[in-house]
Design an enzyme around this catalytic site. Sequence first.
Site, PDB file in Angstrom:
ATOM      1  N   HIS A  12       6.007   3.262  11.532  1.00 29.33           N
ATOM      2  CA  HIS A  12       6.587   4.462  10.933  1.00 29.33           C
ATOM      3  C   HIS A  12       5.531   5.572  10.977  1.00 29.33           C
ATOM      4  CE1 HIS A  12       8.083   7.062   7.701  1.00 29.33           C
ATOM      5  NE2 HIS A  12       9.241   6.417   7.765  1.00 29.33           N
ATOM      6  N   LEU A  51       0.851  -1.196   0.000  1.00 31.35           N
ATOM      7  CA  LEU A  51       0.000   0.000   0.000  1.00 31.35           C
ATOM      8  C   LEU A  51       0.882   1.239   0.000  1.00 31.35           C
ATOM      9  CD1 LEU A  51      -2.886   1.248   0.348  1.00 31.35           C
ATOM     10  CD2 LEU A  51      -2.418   1.243   2.804  1.00 31.35           C
TER      11      LEU A  51
END
Length: 344
Positions: A229, A125
Amino acid sequence: MMVIRPVERSDVSALMQLASKTGDGLTSLPANEATLSARIERAIKTWQGELPKSEQGYVFVLEDSETGTVPGICAIEVAVGLNDPWYNYRVGTLVHASKELNVYNALPTLFLSNDHTGSSELCTLFLDPDWRKEGNGYLLSKSRFMFMAAFRDKFNDKVVAEMRGVIDEHGYSPFWQSLGKRFFSMDFSRADFLCGTGQKAFIAELMPKHPIYTHFLSQEAQDVIGQVHPQTAPARAVLEKEGFRYRNYIDIFDGGPTLECDIDRVRAIRKSRLVEVAEGQPAQGDFPACLVANENYHHFRVVLARTDPATERLILTAAQLDALKCHAGDRVRLVRLCAEEKTA
C-alpha cells in the site's frame, strides 16, 4: 517529548481513535473496543509472565509526554502460528515441459504455506498521519528492536513482518477480488474484520488447498503480488534498511509482501550497545538522531536523542532521564538511526 512505553488499560479509547483512521487492511488493529481491550489484557499478562509462549504478545504506544496524546501503536507477537495456523502464500514456480513438442513453461504459482510458524512477528504499526514528522515513525517502528535486543531470550531466531498490500480508499483489493473472494464469498473488508477480531476458523475451512497458477488471476491482481500500500512504502523501507528482505511470501488476503530477517542480523539489534548515562546539558554539535532505551522490562521506555553514537558516557537532560525512567549511573541501550533517516 515523544516516548515509547508499554500499553495500558487506559489507552483503549486512544487505540479506538487510531483504529478509525487506518482504513482497510491493517488486520491487527480493528475498530472494535472488545478486541482492542482483549489485546491490551493479553499484553499486560505477557509482561506479567502469565501466558504460554504461544499466546504472548507485546504492545507499545507512542506518547507525547507533555500532553498525554497517544498518536501511535506498534506490537510484537512472540511466536506466531502455535495456536491458530499462520498462513501465507509462497510464490514459487511449476515447470511444464515437453521435449517432443518443444514446449517449456515456467509458471509462477502460489503455494499455501505455514513456513513461518514459530517466528516472532512485528505487527500493528500505525502512526496518526498528523504525527508523521520529526522522526516519530522511526522511533515507533525501531523501538521494538531495542526491546528485542534487551530481552533477546523472549524471542525466536526469525522475525517476520507482514506489509499491507494494495487496497484503494474504497476497500477494493485487486488480489482479493481475483482470488480470495472466489473462495470466501465475502468482501475484503469483512474477511479482514473477522480475522482481526480473532474469528479465524473460516480461513482453514475455506482456503484453497491446491497450488494456484498466478496466470489464472487478473492482470491487476498479478501486478500487486508482493507490492505494498502506498502508505506502507515508508515502513517497508525502514525494515529493509534494518536487514529485512522479501523472500517470496505474501499475505493470503491482499497479496502484500512478508519481510523476514534473522533476529541477530537486524542492524539495530546487532549494533545497539549499553552505555552509562549521566545528567547534564548535552554537547552541542551536528550529531545524528539515536534511539535510547532503558533496560527495564516492566517499565520499558525509548526516546530519540541527538548524540554521538560512539560515546561511552551519554549525557541526557533531566527531562530525558525522567522520560526514560532512568537515573544518573544507569546503563541505557544506544544505537543511531540509519544515516539516511532524517528527523527534521
